[in-house]
Design a protein around this motif. Structure first.
Motif, short mmCIF file in Angstrom:
data_model
loop_
_atom_site.label_atom_id
_atom_site.label_comp_id
_atom_site.label_asym_id
_atom_site.label_seq_id
_atom_site.Cartn_x
_atom_site.Cartn_y
_atom_site.Cartn_z
N THR A 199 -4.63 16.96 -7.71
CA THR A 199 -3.46 16.74 -8.56
C THR A 199 -2.19 16.66 -7.72
OG1 THR A 199 -4.52 17.81 -10.43
CG2 THR A 199 -2.11 17.73 -10.47
N THR A 200 -2.10 17.50 -6.69
CA THR A 200 -0.92 17.47 -5.81
C THR A 200 -0.82 16.11 -5.13
OG1 THR A 200 -1.20 19.83 -5.41
CG2 THR A 200 0.25 18.65 -3.91
N LEU A 201 -1.95 15.59 -4.68
CA LEU A 201 -1.94 14.29 -4.02
C LEU A 201 -1.51 13.19 -4.99
CD1 LEU A 201 -4.60 13.11 -1.48
CD2 LEU A 201 -3.48 11.50 -2.97
N LEU A 202 -2.00 13.28 -6.24
CA LEU A 202 -1.60 12.29 -7.25
C LEU A 202 -0.09 12.35 -7.49
CD1 LEU A 202 -4.10 12.22 -10.26
CD2 LEU A 202 -3.76 10.52 -8.51
N ARG A 203 0.43 13.55 -7.61
CA ARG A 203 1.88 13.71 -7.88
C ARG A 203 2.71 13.22 -6.70
NH1 ARG A 203 3.58 17.53 -11.98
NH2 ARG A 203 1.85 17.81 -13.41
N LEU A 204 2.20 13.44 -5.49
CA LEU A 204 2.89 12.92 -4.31
C LEU A 204 2.90 11.39 -4.34
CD1 LEU A 204 1.38 15.20 -1.52
CD2 LEU A 204 3.83 14.97 -1.99
N ALA A 205 1.75 10.82 -4.62
CA ALA A 205 1.63 9.36 -4.61
C ALA A 205 2.44 8.73 -5.74
CB ALA A 205 0.16 8.96 -4.72
N PRO B 157 0.82 -1.22 0.00
CA PRO B 157 0.00 0.00 0.00
C PRO B 157 0.86 1.27 0.00
CG PRO B 157 0.18 -0.87 2.22
CD PRO B 157 0.92 -1.84 1.33
N ILE B 158 0.22 2.37 -0.38
CA ILE B 158 0.88 3.68 -0.29
C ILE B 158 0.41 4.33 1.01
CG2 ILE B 158 1.29 5.90 -1.41
CD1 ILE B 158 0.35 4.63 -4.03
N LEU B 159 1.36 4.68 1.83
CA LEU B 159 1.03 5.24 3.15
C LEU B 159 1.50 6.69 3.25
CD1 LEU B 159 0.02 4.76 6.09
CD2 LEU B 159 2.35 4.02 6.64
N PHE B 160 0.58 7.57 3.55
CA PHE B 160 0.90 8.99 3.80
C PHE B 160 0.85 9.21 5.31
CE2 PHE B 160 0.28 11.37 -0.31
CZ PHE B 160 0.03 10.25 -1.11
N GLU B 161 1.89 9.77 5.86
CA GLU B 161 1.91 10.07 7.29
C GLU B 161 2.19 11.55 7.52
OE1 GLU B 161 3.81 6.44 9.58
OE2 GLU B 161 4.85 6.76 7.69
N ASP B 162 1.18 12.25 7.96
CA ASP B 162 1.28 13.67 8.27
C ASP B 162 1.93 14.46 7.13
OD1 ASP B 162 0.94 15.96 9.80
OD2 ASP B 162 2.92 15.78 10.73
N VAL B 163 1.47 14.19 5.91
CA VAL B 163 2.09 14.80 4.73
C VAL B 163 1.56 16.21 4.49
CG1 VAL B 163 2.24 14.66 2.21
CG2 VAL B 163 2.67 12.63 3.60
N CYS B 164 2.50 17.08 4.20
CA CYS B 164 2.15 18.48 3.97
C CYS B 164 2.97 19.00 2.79
CB CYS B 164 2.51 19.24 5.24
SG CYS B 164 1.99 20.93 5.24
N VAL B 165 2.33 19.72 1.89
CA VAL B 165 3.05 20.37 0.79
C VAL B 165 2.75 21.86 0.85
CG1 VAL B 165 3.34 20.56 -1.71
CG2 VAL B 165 2.92 18.33 -0.70
N ILE C 123 6.71 14.61 -6.78
CA ILE C 123 7.11 15.70 -5.89
C ILE C 123 7.29 15.14 -4.48
CG2 ILE C 123 6.08 17.61 -7.19
CD1 ILE C 123 3.68 17.50 -5.32
N ALA C 124 8.11 15.81 -3.71
CA ALA C 124 8.37 15.36 -2.34
C ALA C 124 7.57 16.22 -1.38
CB ALA C 124 9.86 15.48 -2.04
N PRO C 125 7.10 15.63 -0.28
CA PRO C 125 6.35 16.45 0.69
C PRO C 125 7.27 17.44 1.40
CG PRO C 125 6.65 14.20 1.51
CD PRO C 125 7.19 14.22 0.12
N THR C 126 6.71 18.58 1.74
CA THR C 126 7.47 19.56 2.52
C THR C 126 7.69 19.01 3.93
OG1 THR C 126 6.20 21.23 1.33
CG2 THR C 126 7.52 22.01 3.16
N ASP D 38 7.40 16.71 -17.08
CA ASP D 38 6.57 15.80 -16.29
C ASP D 38 6.53 14.40 -16.90
OD1 ASP D 38 6.00 17.57 -14.33
OD2 ASP D 38 4.06 18.19 -15.12
N GLU D 39 6.34 14.35 -18.22
CA GLU D 39 6.21 13.04 -18.87
C GLU D 39 7.51 12.24 -18.75
OE1 GLU D 39 3.57 11.69 -20.06
OE2 GLU D 39 2.17 13.32 -20.50
N LEU D 40 8.64 12.88 -19.03
CA LEU D 40 9.91 12.15 -19.00
C LEU D 40 10.28 11.76 -17.57
CD1 LEU D 40 12.19 13.87 -21.68
CD2 LEU D 40 10.42 12.15 -21.94
N THR D 41 9.94 12.61 -16.61
CA THR D 41 10.21 12.27 -15.21
C THR D 41 9.35 11.09 -14.79
OG1 THR D 41 10.66 14.60 -14.78
CG2 THR D 41 10.36 13.20 -12.86
N ALA D 42 8.07 11.12 -15.20
CA ALA D 42 7.17 10.02 -14.84
C ALA D 42 7.61 8.71 -15.49
CB ALA D 42 5.75 10.36 -15.27
#
Lengths: 239, 239
Positions: free
Chosen positions: A49-55, A9-17, A59-62, B125-129
């Motif tokens: 979209t931010t959540l999708l990119r994180l998952a 599974p993908i687990l988010f723990e106290d994730v903030c961007v 992108i990395a969470p702040t 985005d595409e190439l990174t993904a």
């Protein structure tokens, strides 16, 4: 062949961007497991979209931590994404597919794989057409085929049918159902509640960058747990 | 003018020798400049390091490098008492190739940087993904920008073939050895031999027009891959 280790599974723990002082996603605790498609719903700018990119790991969470199958980010080999406005490489349809396949290194089965995937998304016969000359619906299907060429375990879809006509939407939704039935975990952002109702097994409802509700789709639509979700389902403006 | 055209149509040996040498020198210089400028431009577009902005400004500024300065610098380096004197390159076609390479490489590098930067913005985005590695990323961007880059290369060739100051200084304008179209036009005009100067002028202008025609044609052909088809344009512009 898919490796034994799983990204689920993908687990988010106290994730903030944060962008400056503005939170795009705040204090997100979430577990996404294998199974039927998970749909992210909510008003524009709620953080889908931010959540999708994180998952996806783009992108990395702040702040906070995300793990895939219990491990921190290693690579995105088992994940693929179709963006809301997928960018077609300035090549033919077949060359777009070959490029995606090369990043997965399928080797000798590549020509067959290109033909199979294009046939599957209904683009057979268009192999030699410049990809940017396809219609919007065709480009969306090519983006889907390109993503599947990477043989993902998890497929992220960002508004997969936004700006498509009903016929194209129906085709793309049928493809998503087939993908999901094949065992690939689909995680999609959509503003189309009808689509979420048709496709999703679970719903994540976001408002203002925070997760307000996570529930099985049937329960969410029949009996939303939060007043915001009830308002949203009734078509009221939620900000 | 009649005499000039007679020289061209009669296949005057001197005139065509000069044209052949000019084209050989400029083509070789453009090729060498491309070998330096394409990877350098792509590297500048995709990398991030302290001083990058300064380097970009410098490369852009070098596009306007005065040919006589290049000629003088190379003359000092290649002259018998200079550090590269033992190579014996001064007053040879090789020195002229070197001078034109120095002039053209910044043009190709600067244009490549801008073209690759713009395309990377689109593809990132595409190439990174797709987890595309750095080397494949560069080759993919250079390939997909090939039509724009060919225009940049032709612009460099145009600059090289029209250049007079640097090749005059390092080539010496030696008859039958280092005499090019531009240096001959300059010298014959000062001597009053207008027909040969005019004949070479017509040839030079024809080459420049031909280069631009090729660049335009390639650009037009390349839009097949970078833009939607004519049938889709109304849909795009009506959005």
């Amino acid at each position: 062949m898919r490796a034994a280790a799983s990204d689920l599974p993908i687990l988010f723990e106290d994730v903030c961007v944060m962008i400056g002082a503005t939170p795009l996603v705040a204090a997100l605790d979430l577990l996404i497991s294998a199974g039927r498609p998970t749909a992210l719903v909510g008003p524009n700018g709620c953080g889908k979209t931010t959540l999708l990119r994180l998952a996806m790991g783009l992108i990395a969470p702040t702040r906070g931590r995300i793990s895939w199958g219990g491990k921190p980010q290693v690579n995105v080999a088992k994940r693929a994404i179709v963006f809301q406005r997928p960018v077609m490489l300035r090549r033919t349809v077949a060359a777009n597919m070959r490029f995606a396949l090369a990043s997965k290194q399928h080797g000798t089965d590549r020509p067959d794989r290109v033909a199979d995937l294009l046939r599957w998304v209904g683009l057979a016969g268009l192999e030699h057409r410049p990809a940017r000359r396809l219609s919007g619906g065709e480009q969306q299907r090519l983006a889907l085929a390109r993503a599947l060429a990477r043989d993902p375990e998890i497929l992220f879809l960002d508004e997969p049918t936004a700006s498509l006509d009903p016929a194209s939407t129906k085709t793309v939704e049928a493809l998503i159902e087939t993908v999901s039935a094949s065992g690939i975990k689909v995680i999609m952002a959509t503003h189309d509640l009808g689509q979420a109702r048709r496709l999703a097994g679970d719903i994540l409802f976001l408002v203002g960058g925070t997760l307000r509700e996570a529930a099985p789709a049937a329960q969410f639509f029949a009996n939303p747990a939060t007043p915001e979700a009830a308002d949203f389902l009734q078509g009221n403006l939620v900000v | 003018m009649t005499e000039a055209l007679t020289l061209i149509l009669a296949g005057d040996r001197t005139l065509y020798q000069i044209v052949a040498l000019s084209l050989a020198v400029s083509a070789t210089a453009s090729l060498m400049a491309a070998l330096v400028g394409l990877p350098a431009g792509a590297w500048l577009a995709l990398s991030d390091f302290p001083g990058r902005s300064f380097l970009i400004i410098l490369v852009n500024a070098l596009m306007g490098l005065p040919p006589v300065i290049v000629g003088l610098t190379l003359y000092l380096l290649l002259s018998r008492s200079g550090p590269l004197g033992p190579l014996g390159l001064l007053f040879t076609p090789k020195a002229m190739v070197l001078a034109q390479t120095v002039l053209v490489a910044p043009i190709i590098a600067a244009l490549t940087r801008q073209i690759v930067h713009d395309l990377w913005h689109e593809y990132r985005d595409e190439l990174t993904a797709m987890a595309v590695g750095p080397v494949r990323r560069v080759t993919a961007l250079l390939w997909d920008a090939r039509f724009s880059l060919i225009t940049a290369l032709l612009a460099g060739f145009g600059r090289a073939s029209a250049e007079v100051g640097a090749v005059m200084i390092v080539g010496g304008n030696i008859e039958g050895f280092t005499r090019t179209m531009t240096t001959t036009i300059s010298m014959e005009t000062s001597k009053g031999n207008v027909p040969l100067a005019l004949g070479l002028g017509v040839m030079l202008m024809s080459i420049v027009v031909l280069i631009n025609a090729i660049a335009w044609g390639l650009g037009r052909w390349g839009t097949r891959f970078s833009e939607p088809g004519r049938d889709l344009l109304p849909l795009v512009y009506s959005r």
